[in-house]
Design an enzyme around this catalytic site. Structure first.
Site, PDB file in Angstrom:
ATOM      1  N   ASP A 352       0.863  -1.168   0.000  1.00  0.00           N
ATOM      2  CA  ASP A 352       0.000   0.000   0.000  1.00  0.00           C
ATOM      3  C   ASP A 352       0.906   1.227   0.000  1.00  0.00           C
ATOM      4  O   ASP A 352       2.024   1.184   0.510  1.00  0.00           O
ATOM      5  CB  ASP A 352      -0.885  -0.009   1.242  1.00  0.00           C
ATOM      6  CG  ASP A 352      -1.704   1.263   1.366  1.00  0.00           C
ATOM      7  OD1 ASP A 352      -2.423   1.593   0.416  1.00  0.00           O
ATOM      8  OD2 ASP A 352      -1.597   1.930   2.408  1.00  0.00           O
ATOM      9  N   ASP A 560      -1.506  -1.389   6.520  1.00  0.00           N
ATOM     10  CA  ASP A 560      -1.634  -0.982   7.914  1.00  0.00           C
ATOM     11  C   ASP A 560      -2.488  -1.942   8.728  1.00  0.00           C
ATOM     12  O   ASP A 560      -2.678  -1.735   9.926  1.00  0.00           O
ATOM     13  CB  ASP A 560      -2.210   0.437   8.024  1.00  0.00           C
ATOM     14  CG  ASP A 560      -3.605   0.563   7.411  1.00  0.00           C
ATOM     15  OD1 ASP A 560      -4.225  -0.482   7.120  1.00  0.00           O
ATOM     16  OD2 ASP A 560      -4.062   1.694   7.221  1.00  0.00           O
ATOM     17  N   ASP A 564      -6.326  -1.891   4.753  1.00  0.00           N
ATOM     18  CA  ASP A 564      -5.890  -2.823   3.707  1.00  0.00           C
ATOM     19  C   ASP A 564      -6.222  -4.270   4.053  1.00  0.00           C
ATOM     20  O   ASP A 564      -5.701  -5.186   3.411  1.00  0.00           O
ATOM     21  CB  ASP A 564      -4.377  -2.679   3.491  1.00  0.00           C
ATOM     22  CG  ASP A 564      -3.984  -1.255   3.158  1.00  0.00           C
ATOM     23  OD1 ASP A 564      -4.544  -0.707   2.200  1.00  0.00           O
ATOM     24  OD2 ASP A 564      -3.135  -0.691   3.861  1.00  0.00           O
TER      25      ASP A 564
END
Length: 665
Positions: A352, A560, A564
């Site tokens: 991410d 995190d 996600d």
């Protein structure tokens, strides 16, 4: 319970009910068995002692077989026939045909090997249990106007104020309410340098919502305070703090089997009956060929010893336990053998962007005044107007712009205050400053304003910044264009080096997944050195991208652990960053980096790869020993040499696994 689980838990089981000798009881018993066996063997070889050697061999049976018999009875009561039982059958068979010295050496070496195994496995477990001893047992609490009182940490309540003196351990999770200093967080997060801590601005708000506490105020139980005294407000009870969760999850990780361990269990499920069939065939063959029953029975018992898959059963659990313990000491939580092995085989990692590869907050990166205005006027105008807005980009302008103005020691005049802010969603804002209208917004918004158009040079520069991934803000005061501001969620300082290190460890493909505009994502990806960049993704799009990547290779998703979570769940291994501050991340991730530091990623990647190699080494060594010993004993190799190789191979695989405890960070 499977055989692998039985062997893995043997050391733990035998650390209890040992009496006054404690954990050393089995080792002492094995050493006594060895001593009396060697004495009896010496007397027999020298021709002295009469019946004494026989008595000493029987004593060796007693000392060497005590713990083996106890564990065998426990397993039989549970409906399992494990290695202990097979060894006792072989030893009893040797005694039945008068080979007392052979049975004695079998029990002596077996008990000695398992005692050393238990000690070695206990060492790996103690490295995990040591985590639980980091937190103090008591805490100094302010309760009323008097001096702080010392209470057990179990009596702490949320909202209590704990006094942490210099160079002592923090007793509870919480935040700094008063005082300032640095805290060594390496026992929890693996960070190599102490982290500076400051008090929170609003204690009431922090207690109401601990999620808003910044990393420069948050503290964890078990960390070490520096030279400054701190007042800590407690946010979690003793049994729920980060350290307690980590210890519990690491201990639970032992129960999560790896792919190799599952293969071992399936193999032994069919292998052990096959060995019993082979023993029956050998006994039948001896009867048909007219061989003396004692010789046939002895050879069958030797095959039984050689085929006992002790080293095979313990090879993978020992490596997993050692690696999980080492990872925990390095600030990484690995939830068992499955994610450990899978991560060690990864070739693709998806990241991410926001908060993982970047710092998660935009920064003011470019200040471009027009030639008719100065840098100070541009900043003062933008800061004054944006101070009224709660938009993250506005807050970034205020934070960084005010810092630049102060750092530049500009004019000492008091800053002007804006008023009458109006936010135009998706375009910009308009406010009043000293009687003049201030417009701040995108190029599209600027083109809708009446009055002088955007100067050509300013337009070109704004478009150039946008092409390089910046979010731009044009600033106009009255009828004068002052300039443009560029903002960007900057990559973490360690991001590029981390990606390069992963590539050096064998990761062939790195992919960044982002919800930002493709141009912004491309700019960050180029700066970090990503192989692929996917921008403009919704959460479901990230899941689809991870699924696509998994079709070609094992894929990890780094995020995190909260936003996600769907993409992480769809990956081969889900990895959460900064999990020490998030109970959700600790629970949902397969692997959790306790600190918000990407440099933990190469550490766990290297450790997982080393663990995978050691697991494969142990597997092939164990299978190879069985493949050699079974035919060798069937052809006449005695019980003594067989058990020596058998127990030696078990100790070798355990010692090989323990090397993971010394893996360099």
């Amino acid at each position: 319970m499977t055989e692998a689980e039985n062997v893995t838990t043997r050391g733990a089981a035998t650390t209890h009910r040992h009496g006054f000798l404690g954990e050393r009881a089995e080792l002492v018993s094995a050493l006594l068995a060895l001593a009396v066996y060697l004495t009896g063997l010496t007397l027999r070889l020298t021709g002295y002692g009469g019946h004494v050697p026989q008595a000493l061999f029987i004593a060796a049976y007693a000392f060497g077989g005590f713990f083996t018999l106890r564990e065998a009875l426990l397993s039989v009561r549970g409906g399992r026939f494990q290695v202990d039982f097979l060894m006792l059958v072989a030893a009893a068979g040797a005694a039945a045909i008068g080979r007392w010295e052979e049975g004695a050496v079998l029990l002596v070496l077996f008990s000695l090997g398992h005692a050393l195994e238990g000690y070695a496995m206990g060492r790996a477990r103690r490295s995990i249990e040591a985590l639980g001893a980091l937190a103090p047992r008591t805490a100094l609490v302010r309760r009323g106007p008097g001096a702080p009182v010392e209470v057990p940490v179990e009596e702490l309540a949320v909202g209590d104020t704990v006094v942490v003196r210099p160079h002592t351990r923090v007793p509870a999770d919480g935040f700094v309410a008063a005082g300032a200093g640095s805290v060594d967080q390496s026992p929890i997060t693996g960070e190599s340098v102490p982290v500076d801590k400051v008090p929170v601005a609003d204690r009431t708000a922090a207690l109401a919502d601990p999620g808003v506490i910044g990393p420069d105020s948050r503290v964890y139980a078990g960390t070490v305070n520096g030279s400054g005294a701190l007042d800590i407000a407690v946010t979690r009870l003793a049994g729920e703090n980060t350290l307690a969760r980590v210890v519990k999850l690491v201990q639970d990780a032992e129960e999560r089997t790896s792919p190799t361990q599952r293969f071992t269990e399936r193999f032994t499920k069919f292998f052990v009956p096959g060995v019993l069939v082979l023993v029956a065939v050998l006994l039948a063959a001896g009867a048909l060929t007219g061989e003396p029953f004692a010789d046939t029975f002895y050879r069958a018992m030797a095959v039984l010893v050689a085929a006992s898959p002790c080293a095979l059963a313990i090879a993978t659990p020992a490596a997993v336990l050692s690696a999980v313990g080492r990872a925990a000491r390095g600030g990484v939580l690995v939830k068992g053998g499955a994610p450990l092995e899978e991560f060690g085989r990864l070739r693709t990692i998806a990241f991410d962007k926001t908060g993982t590869l970047t710092e998660g907050r935009p920064r003011l990166t470019e200040i471009e005044p027009v030639h008719t205005a100065g840098r100070e006027e541009l900043l003062r105008t933008a800061v004054a107007a944006q101070r009224l807005s709660d938009h993250p980009l506005a807050q970034a302008v205020v934070r960084d712009g005010a810092g630049l103005l102060q750092g530049a020691a500009a004019s000492g005049a008091a800053p002007s205050e804006a008023a009458n802010l109006r936010a135009l969603v998706g375009l910009g804002i308009v406010a009043e400053l000293d009687g003049e209208a201030v417009h701040i917004g995108s190029l599209a918004y600027a083109d809708t304003l009446a009055g002088p158009p955007v100067p050509a040079r300013l337009r070109d520069r704004t478009e150039e910044l946008a092409r390089t991934g910046r979010t731009t803000m044009l600033v106009r005061r009255g009828d004068r264009w002052l300039g443009t501001l560029g903002l960007m969620d900057a990559p973490r300082p360690e991001a590029a080096a981390t990606v390069a290190a992963l590539r050096g460890l064998g990761v062939r493909r790195t992919v960044m997944l982002s919800g930002d505009d493709q141009r912004v994502a491309d700019a960050v990806g180029r700066a970090i050195g990503m192989d692929e960049v996917r921008g403009g993704l919704l959460p479901e799009d990230k899941v689809a991208e991870v699924t696509r990547l998994r079709r070609t290779a094992r894929t990890a998703m780094i995020g995190d652990g909260v936003n996600d979570a769907p993409a992480m769940a769809g990956a081969t291994v889900g990895v959460a960053m900064g999990a020490a501050g998030s109970a959700v991340a600790l629970e949902t991730a397969d692997i959790a980096l306790m600190s918000d530091d990407l440099r933990r990623l190469p550490f766990i990647t290297g450790l997982s790869r080393r663990a995978s190699r050691i697991i494969r080494q142990n597997l092939w060594l164990s299978l190879g020993i069985v493949a050699v010993l079974v035919p060798a004993t069937a052809l006449g190799l005695g019980i003594g040499p067989a058990v020596l190789v058998h127990e030696g191979s078990t100790l070798v695989v355990v010692a090989n696994a323990l090397r993971l405890l010394r893996y360099a960070d």
